[in-house]
Design an enzyme around this catalytic site. Structure first.
Site, PDB file in Angstrom:
ATOM      1  N   SER A  86       4.311  -9.550  -2.930  1.00 52.86           N
ATOM      2  CA  SER A  86       2.967  -9.133  -2.524  1.00 52.86           C
ATOM      3  C   SER A  86       1.968  -9.771  -3.480  1.00 52.86           C
ATOM      4  O   SER A  86       2.029  -9.527  -4.688  1.00 52.86           O
ATOM      5  CB  SER A  86       2.897  -7.600  -2.589  1.00 52.86           C
ATOM      6  OG  SER A  86       1.603  -7.134  -2.287  1.00 52.86           O
TER       7      SER A  86
ATOM      8  N   LYS B  14       3.317 -12.094   1.064  1.00 53.88           N
ATOM      9  CA  LYS B  14       2.351 -11.149   1.653  1.00 53.88           C
ATOM     10  C   LYS B  14       1.042 -11.312   0.903  1.00 53.88           C
ATOM     11  O   LYS B  14       1.005 -11.180  -0.324  1.00 53.88           O
ATOM     12  CB  LYS B  14       2.909  -9.733   1.518  1.00 53.88           C
ATOM     13  CG  LYS B  14       1.919  -8.577   1.578  1.00 53.88           C
ATOM     14  CD  LYS B  14       2.669  -7.256   1.669  1.00 53.88           C
ATOM     15  CE  LYS B  14       1.964  -6.123   0.934  1.00 53.88           C
ATOM     16  NZ  LYS B  14       2.736  -4.866   0.963  1.00 53.88           N
ATOM     17  N   LEU B  15      -0.015 -11.605   1.638  1.00 52.47           N
ATOM     18  CA  LEU B  15      -1.330 -11.760   1.020  1.00 52.47           C
ATOM     19  C   LEU B  15      -2.118 -10.477   1.214  1.00 52.47           C
ATOM     20  O   LEU B  15      -2.292 -10.002   2.345  1.00 52.47           O
ATOM     21  CB  LEU B  15      -2.110 -12.909   1.659  1.00 52.47           C
ATOM     22  CG  LEU B  15      -1.491 -14.307   1.608  1.00 52.47           C
ATOM     23  CD1 LEU B  15      -2.437 -15.317   2.255  1.00 52.47           C
ATOM     24  CD2 LEU B  15      -1.176 -14.713   0.167  1.00 52.47           C
ATOM     25  N   LYS B  16      -2.625  -9.933   0.126  1.00 53.75           N
ATOM     26  CA  LYS B  16      -3.545  -8.806   0.234  1.00 53.75           C
ATOM     27  C   LYS B  16      -4.866  -9.345   0.771  1.00 53.75           C
ATOM     28  O   LYS B  16      -5.350 -10.389   0.316  1.00 53.75           O
ATOM     29  CB  LYS B  16      -3.755  -8.176  -1.150  1.00 53.75           C
ATOM     30  CG  LYS B  16      -2.524  -7.426  -1.643  1.00 53.75           C
ATOM     31  CD  LYS B  16      -2.295  -6.176  -0.801  1.00 53.75           C
ATOM     32  CE  LYS B  16      -1.231  -5.275  -1.401  1.00 53.75           C
ATOM     33  NZ  LYS B  16      -1.052  -4.055  -0.592  1.00 53.75           N
TER      34      LYS B  16
ATOM     35  N   ASN C 285      -4.506  -2.505   3.428  1.00 52.87           N
ATOM     36  CA  ASN C 285      -4.727  -1.192   2.800  1.00 52.87           C
ATOM     37  C   ASN C 285      -5.982  -0.506   3.340  1.00 52.87           C
ATOM     38  O   ASN C 285      -6.850  -0.082   2.565  1.00 52.87           O
ATOM     39  CB  ASN C 285      -4.770  -1.314   1.269  1.00 52.87           C
ATOM     40  CG  ASN C 285      -3.430  -1.692   0.685  1.00 52.87           C
ATOM     41  OD1 ASN C 285      -3.261  -2.810   0.214  1.00 52.87           O
ATOM     42  ND2 ASN C 285      -2.451  -0.795   0.742  1.00 52.87           N
TER      43      ASN C 285
ATOM     44  N   GLU D  65      -0.466  -5.558   7.925  1.00 58.38           N
ATOM     45  CA  GLU D  65      -0.075  -4.241   7.420  1.00 58.38           C
ATOM     46  C   GLU D  65      -1.307  -3.364   7.226  1.00 58.38           C
ATOM     47  O   GLU D  65      -2.263  -3.757   6.555  1.00 58.38           O
ATOM     48  CB  GLU D  65       0.655  -4.456   6.086  1.00 58.38           C
ATOM     49  CG  GLU D  65       1.213  -3.218   5.424  1.00 58.38           C
ATOM     50  CD  GLU D  65       1.925  -3.563   4.103  1.00 58.38           C
ATOM     51  OE1 GLU D  65       2.239  -4.750   3.875  1.00 58.38           O
ATOM     52  OE2 GLU D  65       2.137  -2.651   3.290  1.00 58.38           O
TER      53      GLU D  65
ATOM     54  N   ASP E 170       1.849   1.275   7.074  1.00 56.96           N
ATOM     55  CA  ASP E 170       2.314   1.683   5.750  1.00 56.96           C
ATOM     56  C   ASP E 170       1.787   3.105   5.535  1.00 56.96           C
ATOM     57  O   ASP E 170       2.484   4.094   5.841  1.00 56.96           O
ATOM     58  CB  ASP E 170       1.777   0.673   4.708  1.00 56.96           C
ATOM     59  CG  ASP E 170       2.016   1.061   3.262  1.00 56.96           C
ATOM     60  OD1 ASP E 170       2.451   2.195   2.981  1.00 56.96           O
ATOM     61  OD2 ASP E 170       1.754   0.232   2.364  1.00 56.96           O
TER      62      ASP E 170
ATOM     63  N   LYS F 181       8.345   3.153   2.445  1.00 57.73           N
ATOM     64  CA  LYS F 181       8.303   3.384   0.999  1.00 57.73           C
ATOM     65  C   LYS F 181       8.821   4.792   0.774  1.00 57.73           C
ATOM     66  O   LYS F 181       8.212   5.761   1.231  1.00 57.73           O
ATOM     67  CB  LYS F 181       6.866   3.313   0.469  1.00 57.73           C
ATOM     68  CG  LYS F 181       6.252   1.937   0.456  1.00 57.73           C
ATOM     69  CD  LYS F 181       4.856   1.983  -0.136  1.00 57.73           C
ATOM     70  CE  LYS F 181       4.186   0.637  -0.018  1.00 57.73           C
ATOM     71  NZ  LYS F 181       2.759   0.703  -0.416  1.00 57.73           N
TER      72      LYS F 181
HETATM   73  O1  OSB Z   1       0.107  -1.511   0.185  1.00 59.43           O
HETATM   74  O2  OSB Z   1       2.128  -2.061  -0.125  1.00 59.43           O
HETATM   75  C1  OSB Z   1       1.039  -1.707  -0.570  1.00 59.43           C
HETATM   76  C2  OSB Z   1       1.249  -1.711  -4.377  1.00 59.43           C
HETATM   77  C3  OSB Z   1       0.636  -0.525  -4.677  1.00 59.43           C
HETATM   78  C4  OSB Z   1       0.134   0.256  -3.651  1.00 59.43           C
HETATM   79  C5  OSB Z   1       0.236  -0.182  -2.334  1.00 59.43           C
HETATM   80  C6  OSB Z   1       0.862  -1.381  -2.035  1.00 59.43           C
HETATM   81  C7  OSB Z   1       1.343  -2.184  -3.073  1.00 59.43           C
HETATM   82  C8  OSB Z   1       1.932  -3.500  -2.867  1.00 59.43           C
HETATM   83  C9  OSB Z   1       2.858  -4.045  -3.927  1.00 59.43           C
HETATM   84  O3  OSB Z   1       1.686  -4.207  -1.928  1.00 59.43           O
HETATM   85  C10 OSB Z   1       4.277  -3.864  -3.555  1.00 59.43           C
HETATM   86  C11 OSB Z   1       5.232  -4.168  -4.693  1.00 59.43           C
HETATM   87  O4  OSB Z   1       5.456  -5.355  -4.952  1.00 59.43           O
HETATM   88  O5  OSB Z   1       5.750  -3.213  -5.307  1.00 59.43           O
HETATM   89 MG    MG Z   2       0.797  -1.619   2.143  1.00 62.21          MG
END
Ligand code: OSB
Ligand code: MG
Length: 381
Positions: free
Chosen positions: A145, A171-173, A201, A224, A249, A273
């Site tokens: 990520s 995965k690009l934020k 997010n 996502e 998510d 998760k």
């Molecule tokens: O949205 O998946 C998410 C980290 C913290 C909170 C939310 C997210 C994330 C990540 C990192 O995307 C995932 C990782 O490499 O642990």
């Molecule tokens: Mg997420």
């Protein structure tokens, strides 16, 4: 489907040592909800009459991803959750969910207790997390990520570095103002063969549908959690307006919510998760529900230490986990992890084989990152 988890011989809970830890990240991690430079979380040493187990509570310092946060989780654990387990005299991780059901929410705190008790009973019985959960692979392919960066060149460098390390999926934020252009740049620089997905997010609204449709040419695996957590119907509408598959998510907090989201057409892929859904046992139920509907799942991450990572990698080895997860190597997050580091080999991490999690904290390293320790006895008075 995978079979039921049966409590091995039974363990009696004596108490929980709550350790607040703070680990510096190798680089700041920026998402649409904020920038993290250190990972503050809780590690639980779950002490029973037969063995000790480790639980990881994946809360963050502030309630920006979920409503839970470190100080709140510590409070609910000491004030309600550990006393409830003691009162119910639980002997196995399977009894944790029912024993805590009357207490609403706080899934990450509950998940940590269940994980720790499961680790303790599996160590006592000499069985591994992977075997117990139903893992069918010895190694799992790993994605990474990638946070929001200050510039496109910085992003391209970061992605290039991860690809060189062997990560099999990027995965690009994203957030408004950092979406189509970074995706275009990564495709132009690194090619069409890279497995690429984006994660928002909750940063968008349904009014952004036509903007998000501009991602179509880039052949993304998924987007996502584009919309807010409770907007399941909005995701169903969006899924009909864009061609990029919608993955949820934050919205998926239980097997029940997964079933509802699938029935409503709100997602065609699910990020699992364990912390967000209340534990590894509920995570496995979500896996089973999704598998029954032909919905692919993948293992998300919460910047776990080696303890949570060990359990995540075991979960990711279940048959329905058909997409690479955010199960990156320890070095992507921490210069020194609390366990022996998880190291990428051919883009994969090995599923630990030893009893329980198969890994334990290295005492010196654990001490070095611990900021506070509290003992919560399992007494009913
Ligand atoms: O949205 O998946 C998410 C980290 C913290 C909170 C939310 C997210 C994330 C990540 C990192 O995307 C995932 C990782 O490499 O642990
Ligand atoms: Mg997420």
């Amino acid at each position: 489907m995978t079979g039921p988890i049966t409590g091995p011989a039974g363990v009696r809970l004596e108490g929980v040592e709550l350790r607040h830890v703070s680990l510096p990240l190798v680089a700041p991690f920026r998402t649409s909800f904020g920038t993290q430079t250190t990972r503050d979380l809780l590690l639980l040493r779950v002490v029973t009459d037969r063995a000790e187990g480790w639980g990881e509570c994946v809360v963050m310092a502030s309630p920006l991803y979920s409503s839970e946060y470190v100080a709140g989780a510590a409070d609910v654990l000491r004030r309600f959750l550990v006393p409830a387990l003691a009162a119910a005299d639980v002997r196995s991780a399977v009894e944790v969910g029912p024993a805590l059901a009357a207490i609403k929410g706080h899934r990450m705190a509950k998940a940590a207790l269940e994980m720790g008790l499961l680790d303790a009973e599996l160590r006592a019985a000499g069985r591994s997390f992977g075997r117990e959960l139903g893992a069918v692979r010895e190694r799992v392919p790993c994605g990474v990520s990638v946070g929001i960066m200050d510039s496109i060149p910085a992003l391209l460098d970061a992605v290039g570095g991860y690809l060189a390390e062997g990560y099999v999926r990027i995965k690009l934020k994203i957030e408004p103002g950092w979406d189509v252009e970074p995706v275009r740049a990564v495709r132009e620089k690194h090619g069409d063969d890279v497995l690429l997905q984006v994660a928002a997010n909750t940063a968008y609204t349904l009014a952004d549908a036509s903007h998000l449709a501009r991602l179509h040419p880039f052949d993304l695996l998924l987007i996502e959690q584009p919309l807010e957590e409770e907007d399941v119907l909005g995701h169903a509408d969006l899924a009909r307006l864009i061609r990029t598959p919608v993955c949820l998510d934050e919205s998926i907090v239980s097997a029940q919510s997964a079933a509802a989201a699938i029935r409503l057409g709100a997602c065609s892929i699910v990020n699992i998760k364990p912390g967000r859904v209340g534990g590894y046992l509920e995570a496995r139920r979500i896996h089973d529900v999704c598998a029954a509907h032909g919905v692919p799942v993948w293992c998300g991450g919460m910047l776990e230490t080696g303890l949570g990572r060990a359990a995540n990698v075991a979960l990711a080895a279940l048959p329905g986990f058909t997409l690479p997860g955010d199960t990156s190597a320890s070095g992507r997050y921490y210069r020194t992890d609390v366990t022996e580091p998880f190291v990428l080999e051919d883009g994969q991490l090995a599923v630990p084989r030893g009893p329980g999690l198969g890994v334990t904290p290295i005492p010196d390293r654990l001490e070095a990152v611990t900021t506070a320790v509290e003992w919560i006895p399992a007494t009913t008075a």
